[in-house]
Write a protein that holds these residues in place. Structure first.
Motif, PDB file in Angstrom:
ATOM      1  N   ALA A 166       8.625   4.395  11.576  1.00 12.43           N
ATOM      2  CA  ALA A 166       7.924   5.532  10.975  1.00 12.43           C
ATOM      3  C   ALA A 166       8.270   5.697   9.503  1.00 12.43           C
ATOM      4  O   ALA A 166       7.504   6.320   8.752  1.00 12.43           O
ATOM      5  CB  ALA A 166       8.242   6.807  11.738  1.00 12.43           C
ATOM      6  N   SER A 167       9.416   5.161   9.097  1.00 11.84           N
ATOM      7  CA  SER A 167       9.805   5.255   7.686  1.00 11.84           C
ATOM      8  C   SER A 167      10.931   4.265   7.438  1.00 11.84           C
ATOM      9  O   SER A 167      11.533   3.729   8.377  1.00 11.84           O
ATOM     10  CB  SER A 167      10.244   6.675   7.338  1.00 11.84           C
ATOM     11  N   GLU A 168      11.223   4.045   6.194  1.00 12.30           N
ATOM     12  CA  GLU A 168      12.309   3.135   5.827  1.00 12.30           C
ATOM     13  C   GLU A 168      13.589   3.585   6.504  1.00 12.30           C
ATOM     14  O   GLU A 168      13.943   4.765   6.480  1.00 12.30           O
ATOM     15  CB  GLU A 168      12.465   3.147   4.312  1.00 12.30           C
ATOM     16  N   GLY A 169      14.265   2.652   7.140  1.00 12.06           N
ATOM     17  CA  GLY A 169      15.537   2.948   7.764  1.00 12.06           C
ATOM     18  C   GLY A 169      15.458   3.389   9.205  1.00 12.06           C
ATOM     19  O   GLY A 169      16.490   3.591   9.854  1.00 12.06           O
TER      20      GLY A 169
ATOM     21  N   CYS B 183       0.977  -7.487  12.456  1.00 13.95           N
ATOM     22  CA  CYS B 183       1.662  -6.404  11.771  1.00 13.95           C
ATOM     23  C   CYS B 183       0.608  -5.409  11.302  1.00 13.95           C
ATOM     24  O   CYS B 183      -0.517  -5.807  10.933  1.00 13.95           O
ATOM     25  CB  CYS B 183       2.452  -6.957  10.591  1.00 13.95           C
ATOM     26  N   ALA B 184       0.929  -4.139  11.322  1.00 11.10           N
ATOM     27  CA  ALA B 184      -0.009  -3.120  10.848  1.00 11.10           C
ATOM     28  C   ALA B 184       0.762  -2.039  10.120  1.00 11.10           C
ATOM     29  O   ALA B 184       1.961  -1.844  10.351  1.00 11.10           O
ATOM     30  CB  ALA B 184      -0.802  -2.525  12.013  1.00 11.10           C
ATOM     31  N   THR B 185       0.073  -1.340   9.238  1.00  9.56           N
ATOM     32  CA  THR B 185       0.691  -0.237   8.510  1.00  9.56           C
ATOM     33  C   THR B 185      -0.222   0.981   8.569  1.00  9.56           C
ATOM     34  O   THR B 185      -1.431   0.859   8.814  1.00  9.56           O
ATOM     35  CB  THR B 185       0.943  -0.591   7.033  1.00  9.56           C
ATOM     36  N   ALA B 186       0.353   2.133   8.345  1.00  7.10           N
ATOM     37  CA  ALA B 186      -0.423   3.366   8.306  1.00  7.10           C
ATOM     38  C   ALA B 186       0.187   4.299   7.267  1.00  7.10           C
ATOM     39  O   ALA B 186       1.401   4.340   7.109  1.00  7.10           O
ATOM     40  CB  ALA B 186      -0.434   4.038   9.673  1.00  7.10           C
ATOM     41  N   PRO B 187      -0.654   5.039   6.590  1.00 10.92           N
ATOM     42  CA  PRO B 187      -0.120   6.022   5.657  1.00 10.92           C
ATOM     43  C   PRO B 187       0.544   7.174   6.409  1.00 10.92           C
ATOM     44  O   PRO B 187       0.484   7.230   7.636  1.00 10.92           O
ATOM     45  CB  PRO B 187      -1.373   6.502   4.906  1.00 10.92           C
ATOM     46  N   ASP B 188       1.157   8.084   5.681  1.00 14.47           N
ATOM     47  CA  ASP B 188       1.796   9.202   6.360  1.00 14.47           C
ATOM     48  C   ASP B 188       0.728  10.060   7.019  1.00 14.47           C
ATOM     49  O   ASP B 188      -0.444   9.971   6.675  1.00 14.47           O
ATOM     50  CB  ASP B 188       2.656  10.020   5.397  1.00 14.47           C
TER      51      ASP B 188
ATOM     52  N   LEU C  63      13.501  -3.545   6.257  1.00 17.76           N
ATOM     53  CA  LEU C  63      14.372  -3.888   5.144  1.00 17.76           C
ATOM     54  C   LEU C  63      14.233  -2.908   3.990  1.00 17.76           C
ATOM     55  O   LEU C  63      15.202  -2.595   3.291  1.00 17.76           O
ATOM     56  CB  LEU C  63      14.051  -5.310   4.670  1.00 17.76           C
ATOM     57  N   ASN C  64      13.046  -2.470   3.755  1.00 20.45           N
ATOM     58  CA  ASN C  64      12.741  -1.505   2.702  1.00 20.45           C
ATOM     59  C   ASN C  64      11.366  -0.953   3.033  1.00 20.45           C
ATOM     60  O   ASN C  64      10.809  -1.257   4.105  1.00 20.45           O
ATOM     61  CB  ASN C  64      12.772  -2.166   1.320  1.00 20.45           C
TER      62      ASN C  64
ATOM     63  N   MET D 117       0.810  -1.214   0.000  1.00 18.57           N
ATOM     64  CA  MET D 117       0.000   0.000   0.000  1.00 18.57           C
ATOM     65  C   MET D 117       0.851   1.275   0.000  1.00 18.57           C
ATOM     66  O   MET D 117       0.319   2.367   0.143  1.00 18.57           O
ATOM     67  CB  MET D 117      -0.942  -0.011   1.210  1.00 18.57           C
ATOM     68  N   ASN D 118       2.158   1.106  -0.097  1.00 21.85           N
ATOM     69  CA  ASN D 118       3.065   2.259  -0.141  1.00 21.85           C
ATOM     70  C   ASN D 118       2.981   3.118   1.132  1.00 21.85           C
ATOM     71  O   ASN D 118       3.164   4.339   1.079  1.00 21.85           O
ATOM     72  CB  ASN D 118       2.801   3.130  -1.377  1.00 21.85           C
TER      73      ASN D 118
END
Lengths: 118, 116
Positions: free
Chosen positions: A50-53, A91-96, A69-70, A27-28
């Motif tokens: 919060a972001s890659e890296g 696991c969960a994700t959120a947009p900016d 990892l990316n 989902m980017n």
């Protein structure tokens, strides 16, 4: 769209064994999270990114390590599993932040990994 | 620091009866509040959220919640329970975005049983 994919769905470990739980999203989204769910305890945040890296500790990080990892992938590693780590892991994700204001959901969850440590 | 307290780990209602699931929050910043539902062997799905707009929030499946600042509450209600509403419900709180408080903190959950 697969959304948030967790592998494996089930795992049984012996005390002291190591393993990595995988999470991938298509989902980017910038932010990714690992929660554990235990009866009577709700969901508790282990680590987040919060972001890659970048990675940061949550409420209950002891005994775990993570790797972002990316942008797509965020893994959770148990170096030496203990019975206290028997749980269901999400696991969960959120947009900016600005994107989240415009969407209906803050977090998008995977279907979970049920882990038993004997 | 933020936290939520869900009163009652189990709630049982008859089909057609009012559903009331209680959530009280504590937050040092203006809170964002959420209700999630989890059906057996599934992940969490968002029911509704409050983000400082209207205090009465309507969600999916006929659920709604009212933000009451004076009572620090965000209780979830549904006028008439359906058998398919049986699930576990989680209240969650976060802070406004961009100031380091936007991680979701979950309550311990309330399991709703619906009897015919």
């Amino acid at each position: 769209n697969a959304g948030v994919t967790q592998t494996p769905k089930f795992q049984v470990l012996k005390t002291g064994q190591s393993m990595t739980l995988q999470c991938a999203q298509d989902m980017n989204h910038n932010s990714m999270y690992w929660y554990r769910q235990d009866p009577g305890m709700g969901l508790r945040l282990i680590y987040y990114s919060a972001s890659e890296g970048t990675t940061d500790k949550g409420e209950v990080p002891n005994g775990y390590n993570v790797s972002r990892l990316n942008k797509r992938e965020f893994s959770l590693r148990l170096e030496s599993a203990a019975p206290s780590q028997t749980s269901v892991y999400f696991c969960a994700t959120a947009p900016d932040p600005r994107g989240a204001e415009l969407t209906n959901e803050k977090l998008f969850f995977g279907s979970g990994t049920q882990l038993s440590v004997l | 620091a933020q936290s939520v307290t869900q009163l009652g780990s189990h709630v049982s209602v008859s089909e057609g009866a009012l559903v009331l699931l209680r959530c009280n929050y504590s937050s040092s910043v203006p809170p964002y509040l959420f209700w999630y539902v989890q059906y057996p062997n599934q992940g969490l799905q968002l029911l509704l959220k409050y983000t400082s707009a209207a205090t009465l929030v309507k969600g999916i499946n006929g659920f709604e919640a009212e933000f009451k600042k004076s009572e620090t509450s965000f209780h979830l209600t549904k006028p008439s329970a359906h058998m398919s509403d049986a699930a576990e419900y989680f209240c969650a709180v976060s802070g406004p975005f961009g100031i380091g408080n936007d991680k979701l903190i979950f309550g311990t959950g309330t399991r709703l049983q619906v009897f015919p």
